[in-house]
Design a protein around this motif. Structure first.
Motif, short mmCIF file in Angstrom:
data_model
loop_
_atom_site.label_atom_id
_atom_site.label_comp_id
_atom_site.label_asym_id
_atom_site.label_seq_id
_atom_site.Cartn_x
_atom_site.Cartn_y
_atom_site.Cartn_z
N VAL A 29 0.85 -1.18 0.00
CA VAL A 29 0.00 0.00 0.00
C VAL A 29 0.89 1.24 0.00
O VAL A 29 1.70 1.43 0.92
N ASP A 30 0.77 2.05 -1.05
CA ASP A 30 1.50 3.32 -1.17
C ASP A 30 3.01 3.18 -0.98
O ASP A 30 3.62 3.87 -0.16
N THR A 58 -3.83 4.45 -2.19
CA THR A 58 -4.96 5.03 -1.46
C THR A 58 -5.57 6.22 -2.19
O THR A 58 -6.77 6.50 -2.01
N HIS A 59 -4.76 6.92 -3.02
CA HIS A 59 -5.32 8.05 -3.76
C HIS A 59 -4.33 8.47 -4.84
O HIS A 59 -3.14 8.13 -4.78
N HIS A 64 1.92 8.47 -4.05
CA HIS A 64 1.19 7.25 -3.69
C HIS A 64 0.95 6.36 -4.91
O HIS A 64 0.14 5.44 -4.85
N GLU A 128 -14.11 4.47 1.20
CA GLU A 128 -13.87 5.49 0.19
C GLU A 128 -14.54 6.81 0.57
O GLU A 128 -15.62 6.82 1.17
N HIS A 136 -10.27 8.91 -2.86
CA HIS A 136 -9.41 8.58 -1.72
C HIS A 136 -10.02 7.42 -0.93
O HIS A 136 -11.23 7.33 -0.77
N ALA A 138 -9.39 4.69 2.54
CA ALA A 138 -8.71 4.06 3.67
C ALA A 138 -8.98 2.56 3.58
O ALA A 138 -9.90 2.12 2.90
N GLY A 150 -4.34 6.52 4.52
CA GLY A 150 -3.92 7.38 3.42
C GLY A 150 -3.51 8.75 3.95
O GLY A 150 -2.98 8.86 5.05
#
Length: 246
Positions: A29-30, A58-59, A64, A128, A136, A138, A150
């Motif tokens: 993640v990211d 995440t966004h 990211h 979302e 975005h 989480a 995020g």
């Protein structure tokens, strides 16, 4: 940080790359930030000895949307809205990444697909919202007591409103309400930037951001320890946006 959840923090704005064990392997993640950092993350993953099976953004902000060939040629996902925004702004994001960090494999930048409705390989629940960036999300890992937030609920970043979209104060309030509901199930909060929050600090992060947004709503200056000189221009932009007529 919890069963099957690892966090590696970079020096650049205290960015957190997260590895989550899912069925069959790890979901990154990211991951980021520069080429050296990506390589060091790959070294850490090699030591874990668990294969990477997917990525999740995440966004759709440049920091990211990074990737490295050492993580593998695996599916990378974002929310449908986030994936669409990443694709539409990919060239701009590549330029921003090249200007801000060195050694990034730009050909791998931003190659994210819409996450399937069932979550695909990403464990937990996708939360979302539309604050900070389009699409975005989480990730709530309720069974492990962890929320991956995020670019929300940071101890080093003030809330960052998207100046290109109207109604961001309201969107942020809605997002905080959704994250607050999710946070009832966790003991650990991992923001995109800054320190991991545990126990009572999770609720304190929510209260701090609510207070900041409430002050914007009233057109007042918030009392916020994060408001150092680096964030004052962004804070002024937030105030201007909050004061615009809807």
């Amino acid at each position: 940080m919890a069963d099957g959840v690892w966090v590696r923090q970079s020096a650049w704005v205290l960015s957190n790359a997260i590895a989550v064990r899912g069925e069959g392997g790890l979901i990154l993640v990211d991951p980021g930030i520069d080429g050296s950092d990506l390589n060091q993350l790959a070294d850490d993953l090699d030591r874990l000895g668990i294969p990477v099976i997917a990525g999740f953004s995440t966004h759709p902000h440049w920091d990211h949307l990074l990737w490295h060939s050492r993580f593998g040629d695996v599916p990378r996902y974002a929310t449908p809205a986030g994936a669409r925004a990443a694709s539409e702004a990919r060239e701009r994001g590549q330029r921003m990444a090249a200007e801000s960090a060195s050694g990034i494999p730009l050909e791998l930048f931003g190659l994210v697909a819409p996450l399937p409705a069932d979550g695909g390989p990403v464990p937990g629940e996708i939360v979302e919202h539309q604050a900070h960036a389009i699409g975005h999300a989480a990730v709530l890992l309720a069974d492990r007591g962890v929320l991956l937030a995020g670019d929300m609920l940071s101890d080093v970043l003030i809330p960052l409103l998207d100046p290109r979209r109207p109604g961001q104060v309201g969107a942020y309030e809605t997002a905080l309400d959704r994250l607050g509901q999710a946070a009832r199930h966790v003991d650990v909060l991992v923001p995109g930037h800054g320190a991991v929050a545990e126990g009572p600090e999770v609720a304190a992060r929510l209260a701090t951001d609510h207070a900041y947004i409430d002050a914007l709503r009233r057109g007042e200056e918030p009392v916020d320890a994060r408001l150092g000189p680096d964030w004052l221009p962004i804070h002024q932009s937030n105030l201007e946006q909050a004061r615009r007529p809807m």
